[in-house]
Design an enzyme around this catalytic site. Structure first.
Site, mmCIF file in Angstrom:
data_model
loop_
_atom_site.group_PDB
_atom_site.id
_atom_site.type_symbol
_atom_site.label_atom_id
_atom_site.label_comp_id
_atom_site.label_asym_id
_atom_site.label_seq_id
_atom_site.Cartn_x
_atom_site.Cartn_y
_atom_site.Cartn_z
ATOM 1 N N ASP A 197 -39.872 34.943 40.555
ATOM 2 C CA ASP A 197 -40.855 34.185 41.350
ATOM 3 C C ASP A 197 -42.286 34.539 40.914
ATOM 4 O O ASP A 197 -43.174 33.680 40.944
ATOM 5 C CB ASP A 197 -40.700 34.492 42.850
ATOM 6 C CG ASP A 197 -39.526 33.747 43.460
ATOM 7 O OD1 ASP A 197 -39.072 32.759 42.859
ATOM 8 O OD2 ASP A 197 -39.054 34.167 44.541
ATOM 9 N N LYS A 228 -32.020 37.907 49.197
ATOM 10 C CA LYS A 228 -32.962 38.355 48.160
ATOM 11 C C LYS A 228 -33.340 39.831 48.312
ATOM 12 O O LYS A 228 -33.513 40.532 47.333
ATOM 13 C CB LYS A 228 -34.235 37.490 48.191
ATOM 14 C CG LYS A 228 -34.035 36.111 47.567
ATOM 15 C CD LYS A 228 -35.227 35.217 47.824
ATOM 16 C CE LYS A 228 -35.963 34.916 46.568
ATOM 17 N NZ LYS A 228 -36.967 33.849 46.703
HETATM 18 P P1 NAP Z 1 -39.403 35.548 53.639
HETATM 19 O O1 NAP Z 1 -39.432 36.744 52.754
HETATM 20 O O2 NAP Z 1 -38.354 35.451 54.678
HETATM 21 O O3 NAP Z 1 -40.853 35.453 54.352
HETATM 22 C C1 NAP Z 1 -41.109 34.428 55.251
HETATM 23 C C2 NAP Z 1 -42.553 34.532 55.752
HETATM 24 O O4 NAP Z 1 -42.785 33.393 56.579
HETATM 25 C C3 NAP Z 1 -42.819 35.755 56.617
HETATM 26 O O5 NAP Z 1 -44.161 36.111 56.462
HETATM 27 C C4 NAP Z 1 -42.546 35.232 58.021
HETATM 28 O O6 NAP Z 1 -43.324 35.875 59.009
HETATM 29 C C5 NAP Z 1 -43.060 33.818 57.922
HETATM 30 N N1 NAP Z 1 -42.353 32.958 58.861
HETATM 31 C C6 NAP Z 1 -41.037 32.648 58.850
HETATM 32 N N2 NAP Z 1 -40.739 31.827 59.875
HETATM 33 C C7 NAP Z 1 -41.906 31.625 60.544
HETATM 34 C C8 NAP Z 1 -42.257 30.876 61.702
HETATM 35 N N3 NAP Z 1 -41.350 30.171 62.380
HETATM 36 N N4 NAP Z 1 -43.542 30.897 62.122
HETATM 37 C C9 NAP Z 1 -44.473 31.611 61.449
HETATM 38 N N5 NAP Z 1 -44.208 32.348 60.343
HETATM 39 C C10 NAP Z 1 -42.926 32.344 59.888
HETATM 40 O O7 NAP Z 1 -39.283 34.197 52.808
HETATM 41 P P2 NAP Z 1 -39.844 33.919 51.322
HETATM 42 O O8 NAP Z 1 -38.803 34.312 50.341
HETATM 43 O O9 NAP Z 1 -41.195 34.501 51.204
HETATM 44 O O10 NAP Z 1 -39.882 32.318 51.304
HETATM 45 C C11 NAP Z 1 -40.846 31.623 52.042
HETATM 46 C C12 NAP Z 1 -40.857 30.151 51.651
HETATM 47 O O11 NAP Z 1 -41.207 30.027 50.280
HETATM 48 C C13 NAP Z 1 -39.491 29.453 51.800
HETATM 49 O O12 NAP Z 1 -39.709 28.157 52.294
HETATM 50 C C14 NAP Z 1 -38.970 29.385 50.391
HETATM 51 O O13 NAP Z 1 -38.118 28.265 50.181
HETATM 52 C C15 NAP Z 1 -40.269 29.205 49.613
HETATM 53 N N6 NAP Z 1 -40.122 29.688 48.234
HETATM 54 C C16 NAP Z 1 -40.349 28.774 47.241
HETATM 55 C C17 NAP Z 1 -40.226 29.170 45.921
HETATM 56 C C18 NAP Z 1 -40.479 28.176 44.819
HETATM 57 O O14 NAP Z 1 -40.041 28.419 43.679
HETATM 58 N N7 NAP Z 1 -41.189 27.098 45.089
HETATM 59 C C19 NAP Z 1 -39.865 30.494 45.609
HETATM 60 C C20 NAP Z 1 -39.680 31.397 46.655
HETATM 61 C C21 NAP Z 1 -39.792 30.980 47.981
HETATM 62 P P3 NAP Z 1 -42.832 37.208 59.769
HETATM 63 O O15 NAP Z 1 -43.333 38.356 58.966
HETATM 64 O O16 NAP Z 1 -43.458 37.077 61.089
HETATM 65 O O17 NAP Z 1 -41.324 37.137 59.823
#
Ligand code: NAP
Length: 268
Positions: free
Chosen positions: A101, A65
């Site tokens: 999103d 992304k």
């Molecule tokens: P991202 O950009 O990779 O961000 C992930 C976030 O989660 C970061 O703040 C990261 O913290 C934190 N994180 C990851 N692993 C962690 C762990 N083991 N312990 C604590 N914090 C952790 O991902 P994203 O695109 O925001 O997506 C996040 C979630 O939202 C995913 O599960 C995705 O499937 C979901 N999502 C859903 C939709 C929907 O339409 N429902 C749309 C988009 C995303 P750090 O800064 O420390 O790395």
């Protein structure tokens, strides 16, 4: 009739719900659509494919992304501000990147009473989408993130609306916020035993929203529900963001998204 060739690119896609959602949209708009999954181990493989893929458009998911964004010809303001794309339109030999999103969260929030103070777990791409959707509606978004540096970046981008929270202050913050949102992947299949927080105090009158939709009730939501909160998973957001992508590719609005009936009872 034109057949729209669409798809999803990412690394591991076999559990994706997107093909089912877009097939449903195709039926409801009477359009001919194919929606395939394209898995790439590395960005270089994805870029080589992009040059000759022959698609009309595709969705982008983890881990591309952010990394695909600088490779695209044009970007929407929203994609630029989020620093990530989840939708690419291919037209006249050019690529246009969008992030739907923000639309998905905003549409979801239309069905939730938005309080003045919100607690947000996570500071990644979807956290930004949440903040954009809340920006003119709330006074404070309290952010808790594993990596403080990334939370600080959010504070730099969005300014005073963001307040960083330390782990020791979380209990108190939960008490003061009537909307609590998880934008981390914690609890997502297969790591369903993980959660960003276990609620131990009453959440009566509060809403807890988890962007994760697989499983439908994460440990985070289960704990919130047991404490008396109204809960919502990421499925409605997924469907709302998909409807916007579909519109970008085909020019057809999927029924009024409000009528998609994707929200559970109590959220309409
Ligand atoms: P991202 O950009 O990779 O961000 C992930 C976030 O989660 C970061 O703040 C990261 O913290 C934190 N994180 C990851 N692993 C962690 C762990 N083991 N312990 C604590 N914090 C952790 O991902 P994203 O695109 O925001 O997506 C996040 C979630 O939202 C995913 O599960 C995705 O499937 C979901 N999502 C859903 C939709 C929907 O339409 N429902 C749309 C988009 C995303 P750090 O800064 O420390 O790395």
């Amino acid at each position: 009739m034109k057949k729209f060739k669409l798809g999803l690119v990412g690394k591991t896609l076999k559990h994706s719900l997107s093909p089912t959602i877009h097939e449903f949209f195709a039926k409801s708009t009477n359009l001919s659509v194919s929606y395939e999954l394209f898995e790439f181990e590395q960005k270089t493989d994805l870029l080589a494919w992009l040059a000759t893929c022959g698609l009309d458009g595709f969705n982008v998911t983890i881990p591309y992304k952010e990394t695909l964004l600088p490779e695209l010809d044009e970007l929407s303001e929203t994609a630029k501000n989020c620093g990530s794309v989840n939708t690419v339109l291919l037209k006249n030999g050019k690529t246009f990147g969008e992030n739907t999103d923000v639309f998905g969260v905003a549409k979801t929030f239309e069905n939730i009473k938005i309080p003045k103070q919100v607690l947000l777990f996570g500071a990644g791409g979807s956290a930004k989408a949440v903040i954009f959707a809340l920006e003119n509606k709330v006074e404070k978004v309290f952010v808790f993130n594993r990596t403080l540096e990334n939370a600080l970046k959010l504070r730099e981008q969005f300014g005073k609306i963001i307040e960083l929270v330390l782990e020791r202050d979380l209990e108190n913050c939960v008490k003061n916020c009537d909307l609590i949102v998880n934008s981390t992947p914690l609890g997502m299949f297969p790591n369903i035993e993980k959660t960003p927080f276990i609620f131990r105090t009453s959440l009566a009158g509060k809403t807890v929203f988890d962007l994760v939709y697989n499983p439908q009730k994460t440990l985070f939501l289960e704990s919130a529900e047991c404490s008396g909160a109204k809960i919502l998973n990421g499925l409605p957001m997924l469907i709302f963001q998909a409807s916007k992508s579909f519109e970008i590719w085909t020019g057809k609005k999927v029924a009024e998204t409000k009528n998609l009936q994707v929200l559970p009872e109590g959220f309409k």
